[in-house]
Design a protein around this motif. Sequence first.
Motif, PDB file in Angstrom:
ATOM      1  N   GLY A 241       1.224  -0.916   0.260  1.00  9.12           N
ATOM      2  CA  GLY A 241      -0.401   0.456  -0.521  1.00  9.12           C
ATOM      3  C   GLY A 241       0.876   1.331  -0.201  1.00  9.12           C
ATOM      4  N   TYR A 242       1.930   1.095   0.322  1.00  9.51           N
ATOM      5  CA  TYR A 242       2.721   2.250   0.650  1.00  9.51           C
ATOM      6  C   TYR A 242       3.323   2.647  -0.074  1.00  9.51           C
ATOM      7  CZ  TYR A 242       2.114   3.347   5.750  1.00  9.51           C
ATOM      8  OH  TYR A 242       1.954   3.452   6.797  1.00  9.51           O
ATOM      9  N   ARG A 243       3.447   1.807  -1.156  1.00 13.07           N
ATOM     10  CA  ARG A 243       3.909   1.903  -2.344  1.00 13.07           C
ATOM     11  C   ARG A 243       3.009   2.544  -4.119  1.00 13.07           C
ATOM     12  NH1 ARG A 243       9.181  -0.994  -1.789  1.00 13.07           N
ATOM     13  NH2 ARG A 243       9.839  -0.172   0.401  1.00 13.07           N
ATOM     14  N   ARG A 244       1.941   1.669  -3.395  1.00 12.54           N
ATOM     15  CA  ARG A 244       0.913   2.354  -4.917  1.00 12.54           C
ATOM     16  C   ARG A 244       0.423   3.525  -5.033  1.00 12.54           C
ATOM     17  NH1 ARG A 244      -3.117  -2.666  -4.635  1.00 12.54           N
ATOM     18  NH2 ARG A 244      -1.973  -4.426  -4.289  1.00 12.54           N
ATOM     19  N   ARG A 245       0.900   4.613  -5.896  1.00 16.56           N
ATOM     20  CA  ARG A 245       0.531   5.523  -5.977  1.00 16.56           C
ATOM     21  C   ARG A 245      -0.712   5.876  -5.887  1.00 16.56           C
ATOM     22  NH1 ARG A 245      -1.152   9.626  -6.230  1.00 16.56           N
ATOM     23  NH2 ARG A 245      -1.058  11.428  -7.000  1.00 16.56           N
ATOM     24  N   GLU A 246      -1.781   4.711  -6.661  1.00 19.40           N
ATOM     25  CA  GLU A 246      -3.152   5.491  -6.636  1.00 19.40           C
ATOM     26  C   GLU A 246      -3.792   4.987  -4.790  1.00 19.40           C
ATOM     27  OE1 GLU A 246      -1.490   2.121  -7.563  1.00 19.40           O
ATOM     28  OE2 GLU A 246      -2.741   0.632  -7.078  1.00 19.40           O
ATOM     29  N   CYS A 247      -3.172   4.817  -4.646  1.00 21.90           N
ATOM     30  CA  CYS A 247      -4.004   5.083  -3.158  1.00 21.90           C
ATOM     31  C   CYS A 247      -4.029   5.649  -2.229  1.00 21.90           C
ATOM     32  CB  CYS A 247      -3.602   3.479  -1.788  1.00 21.90           C
ATOM     33  SG  CYS A 247      -3.312   1.787  -2.490  1.00 21.90           S
ATOM     34  N   TRP A 248      -3.314   7.555  -2.665  1.00 22.26           N
ATOM     35  CA  TRP A 248      -2.931   8.221  -2.618  1.00 22.26           C
ATOM     36  C   TRP A 248      -3.136   9.767  -2.404  1.00 22.26           C
ATOM     37  CZ3 TRP A 248       0.620   7.715   1.954  1.00 22.26           C
ATOM     38  CH2 TRP A 248       0.742   6.429   2.732  1.00 22.26           C
ATOM     39  N   SER A 249      -3.454  10.151  -1.669  1.00 19.20           N
ATOM     40  CA  SER A 249      -4.118  11.310  -2.286  1.00 19.20           C
ATOM     41  C   SER A 249      -2.314  12.556  -2.744  1.00 19.20           C
ATOM     42  CB  SER A 249      -4.880  12.289  -1.412  1.00 19.20           C
ATOM     43  OG  SER A 249      -3.662  12.527  -0.382  1.00 19.20           O
ATOM     44  N   GLU A 250      -3.031  13.341  -3.461  1.00 23.91           N
ATOM     45  CA  GLU A 250      -1.394  14.058  -4.057  1.00 23.91           C
ATOM     46  C   GLU A 250      -1.061  14.366  -3.154  1.00 23.91           C
ATOM     47  OE1 GLU A 250      -2.299  15.344  -7.970  1.00 23.91           O
ATOM     48  OE2 GLU A 250      -0.556  16.902  -8.068  1.00 23.91           O
ATOM     49  N   PRO A 251      -1.756  15.676  -2.189  1.00 27.82           N
ATOM     50  CA  PRO A 251      -0.163  16.114  -0.309  1.00 27.82           C
ATOM     51  C   PRO A 251       0.096  14.318  -0.322  1.00 27.82           C
ATOM     52  CG  PRO A 251      -3.056  16.769  -1.135  1.00 27.82           C
ATOM     53  CD  PRO A 251      -2.711  15.996  -2.156  1.00 27.82           C
ATOM     54  N   GLY A 252      -0.580  13.965  -0.096  1.00 21.25           N
ATOM     55  CA  GLY A 252      -0.481  12.728   0.458  1.00 21.25           C
ATOM     56  C   GLY A 252       0.405  11.896  -0.014  1.00 21.25           C
ATOM     57  N   ARG A 256       4.610  11.138   1.411  1.00 24.59           N
ATOM     58  CA  ARG A 256       5.042   9.674   1.716  1.00 24.59           C
ATOM     59  C   ARG A 256       6.363   9.321   1.764  1.00 24.59           C
ATOM     60  NH1 ARG A 256       7.150   6.534   0.992  1.00 24.59           N
ATOM     61  NH2 ARG A 256       7.226   4.816  -0.961  1.00 24.59           N
ATOM     62  N   CYS A 257       6.403  10.847   0.221  1.00 21.84           N
ATOM     63  CA  CYS A 257       7.959  10.150  -1.183  1.00 21.84           C
ATOM     64  C   CYS A 257       8.781  10.946   0.109  1.00 21.84           C
ATOM     65  CB  CYS A 257       7.601  10.719  -1.986  1.00 21.84           C
ATOM     66  SG  CYS A 257       6.789   9.257  -2.884  1.00 21.84           S
ATOM     67  N   GLU A 258       8.390  12.503   0.237  1.00 20.71           N
ATOM     68  CA  GLU A 258       9.508  12.643   1.199  1.00 20.71           C
ATOM     69  C   GLU A 258       9.567  12.694   2.725  1.00 20.71           C
ATOM     70  OE1 GLU A 258       9.122  17.431   2.559  1.00 20.71           O
ATOM     71  OE2 GLU A 258       8.367  17.040   0.760  1.00 20.71           O
ATOM     72  N   ALA A 259       8.835  12.074   3.172  1.00 20.64           N
ATOM     73  CA  ALA A 259       9.227  11.702   5.092  1.00 20.64           C
ATOM     74  C   ALA A 259       9.981   9.739   4.793  1.00 20.64           C
ATOM     75  CB  ALA A 259       7.420  11.493   5.567  1.00 20.64           C
ATOM     76  N   GLY A 260       9.631   9.626   3.830  1.00 22.85           N
ATOM     77  CA  GLY A 260      10.424   8.145   3.715  1.00 22.85           C
ATOM     78  C   GLY A 260       9.424   7.134   4.134  1.00 22.85           C
ATOM     79  N   VAL A 261       8.201   6.907   4.479  1.00 22.63           N
ATOM     80  CA  VAL A 261       7.298   6.672   5.335  1.00 22.63           C
ATOM     81  C   VAL A 261       6.871   5.353   4.924  1.00 22.63           C
ATOM     82  CG1 VAL A 261       4.981   6.770   6.897  1.00 22.63           C
ATOM     83  CG2 VAL A 261       6.646   8.526   7.427  1.00 22.63           C
ATOM     84  N   TRP A 293      -2.248  11.813   8.894  1.00 25.55           N
ATOM     85  CA  TRP A 293      -4.056  11.264   8.307  1.00 25.55           C
ATOM     86  C   TRP A 293      -3.725  10.899   6.684  1.00 25.55           C
ATOM     87  CZ3 TRP A 293      -6.162  14.091   3.904  1.00 25.55           C
ATOM     88  CH2 TRP A 293      -7.562  13.861   3.238  1.00 25.55           C
ATOM     89  N   TYR A 294      -2.170  11.810   5.901  1.00 24.31           N
ATOM     90  CA  TYR A 294      -2.385  11.115   4.921  1.00 24.31           C
ATOM     91  C   TYR A 294      -2.010   9.785   4.810  1.00 24.31           C
ATOM     92  CZ  TYR A 294      -0.974  15.668   3.415  1.00 24.31           C
ATOM     93  OH  TYR A 294      -0.933  16.991   3.785  1.00 24.31           O
ATOM     94  N   GLU A 295      -2.104   8.301   5.747  1.00 30.41           N
ATOM     95  CA  GLU A 295      -2.037   7.323   5.560  1.00 30.41           C
ATOM     96  C   GLU A 295      -3.012   6.310   5.722  1.00 30.41           C
ATOM     97  OE1 GLU A 295       1.474   7.614   8.846  1.00 30.41           O
ATOM     98  OE2 GLU A 295       2.391   6.150   7.921  1.00 30.41           O
ATOM     99  N   ALA A 296      -4.435   7.300   6.822  1.00 31.16           N
ATOM    100  CA  ALA A 296      -5.674   6.956   6.821  1.00 31.16           C
ATOM    101  C   ALA A 296      -6.541   7.076   5.652  1.00 31.16           C
ATOM    102  CB  ALA A 296      -6.166   7.892   8.107  1.00 31.16           C
ATOM    103  N   ASP A 297      -6.557   8.052   5.080  1.00 33.34           N
ATOM    104  CA  ASP A 297      -7.063   8.569   3.806  1.00 33.34           C
ATOM    105  C   ASP A 297      -6.385   7.212   2.519  1.00 33.34           C
ATOM    106  OD1 ASP A 297      -8.493  10.055   2.190  1.00 33.34           O
ATOM    107  OD2 ASP A 297      -6.466  10.421   0.934  1.00 33.34           O
ATOM    108  N   ALA A 298      -5.275   7.117   2.930  1.00 35.04           N
ATOM    109  CA  ALA A 298      -4.655   5.910   1.903  1.00 35.04           C
ATOM    110  C   ALA A 298      -5.429   4.252   2.314  1.00 35.04           C
ATOM    111  CB  ALA A 298      -3.276   6.307   1.613  1.00 35.04           C
ATOM    112  N   TYR A 299      -4.836   4.224   3.187  1.00 37.67           N
ATOM    113  CA  TYR A 299      -6.145   3.007   3.540  1.00 37.67           C
ATOM    114  C   TYR A 299      -7.390   3.111   3.631  1.00 37.67           C
ATOM    115  CZ  TYR A 299      -7.711  -0.435   6.285  1.00 37.67           C
ATOM    116  OH  TYR A 299      -8.464  -1.740   7.800  1.00 37.67           O
ATOM    117  N   ALA A 300      -8.403   3.929   3.994  1.00 35.73           N
ATOM    118  CA  ALA A 300      -9.843   4.319   3.554  1.00 35.73           C
ATOM    119  C   ALA A 300      -9.602   3.335   1.618  1.00 35.73           C
ATOM    120  CB  ALA A 300      -9.545   5.206   4.020  1.00 35.73           C
TER     121      ALA A 300
END
Length: 443
Positions: A241-252, A256-261, A293-300
């Motif tokens: 999930g952390y590598r799938r661009r389609e799960c994430w909002s643009e700012p999210g 995620r890329c900047e924080a390396g999370v 919040w970005y991780e929660a949004d991506a999971y949802a």
Amino acid sequence: MSPAEVETLPPGGADALRRERCRGLLAEARERTLRIVAPVHEADMNRVHDPLMSPLVWDLGHIAAYEELWACQRVGGLEPLHPELSEVYDAAETPRTARGETPYLRLDEALEYMDVVRERTLAALAASDLSGGSHRLSREGFVWEMLIQHEHQHNETMLQTLRLAEPGVYRPRSRPMPAPSDASGPEMVLVEAGPFPLGAGMERFAYDNELPQHEVSLPAFELDRTAVTNGAFREFVESGGYRRRECWSEPGWDWRCEAGVERPLYWTDDGRERIFHRVEQLADELPVMHVSWYEADAYARWRGKRLPSEAEWEKAASWEPEAGAKRRFPWGDDPPSRVRANVDQTGFRPAPVDAHSDGASAYGALGLIGDAWEWTASDFGPYPGFEAFPYREYSEVFFGSGHKVLRGGSWATRAHTIRNTLRNWDLPGRRQIHTGFRCAADA
Ligand code: AVJ
Ligand code: FE
């Protein structure tokens, strides 16, 4: 009077009763503050543990400075004891990142300052008119309740700092938590379409941002019966999930890329989780916590769901459709007890998401209060007709600045300070708060 007795006095009681109740709650809040930091070494009180947080001793001085400003100066009419420090302890003037360099009081001085202020505060309380007449600040004891809840909120902030500190700085003993429930239930509960009153009524203390109460009509929706668990979130992690661009909002995705999370804040790369000084096997039944919040949004999105709006969250927590009435807590109006919710700090950890079956809302949702705060989809903003009170920096300056609303409190929230209508807020990239989330879907 014990805190429990103090708690049950009627809010509309006589002045003397109300004064006694405030005195009891102020004393109890201070006992807790000091109990939290009692095992912390002096050097660790004075140090910055994380650039996001103040030194713990700053929180102590700030609690006293806030109390001095509102009780001693504004109500009591006294001059400040340390006028040169007012800027240092003004959260708006001195942002957290700068607090390591400011000339705040060190441990002994801060403790002394807390004592001196408290003495003056109690004198101001003894002389004050708690029915308050025309003064909104003291009417119904508003200002005293504000001080109590302020100290409570800083207790939770201090626990965030202690959780971020290097392992070993803090070694709290967790209380054993109840087992997961053996009763099963649906994945989601249905909340019917229709209106309900959003926000706090006028009969109890509320912050300006919870007011005014106003009717909101929502379409039908479904809400997860429990918070998202470690086990469910692990599926997201393991499916990439952390590598799938389609799960994430643009700012999210940028975050995620900047924080390396790649996983929640306290998860280790070998599938364990750090809780203060202990590293444990990841427990599937606990709420996932310390996600942005970005991780929660991506999971949802990955689950084909979304985060609930704060109005949806509050309706599911507070509305009793049969009675057409609003509850102060999901289970009713009685204050939280250990069988209903995991709050009030001394457990030092969350419980399994379905452990507190006596805490169900009218719709059957569990764990809305306690264990973990819950991110909502909503930006922090004013309700229609909002008026800043008693100062703009409590809420108003945060409106429209990209903060997201959190609801429901956590294990680290004082029981006295949580309610269905309480709004908390933080930036969407923050993970130090004791927060998890649950998902919603259109019905
Ligand atoms: C409501 C938790 C976001 O900590 O900034 C403490 C509470 N306000 N002192 C914060 C608060 C002033 C506030 N939160
Ligand atoms: Fe504060």
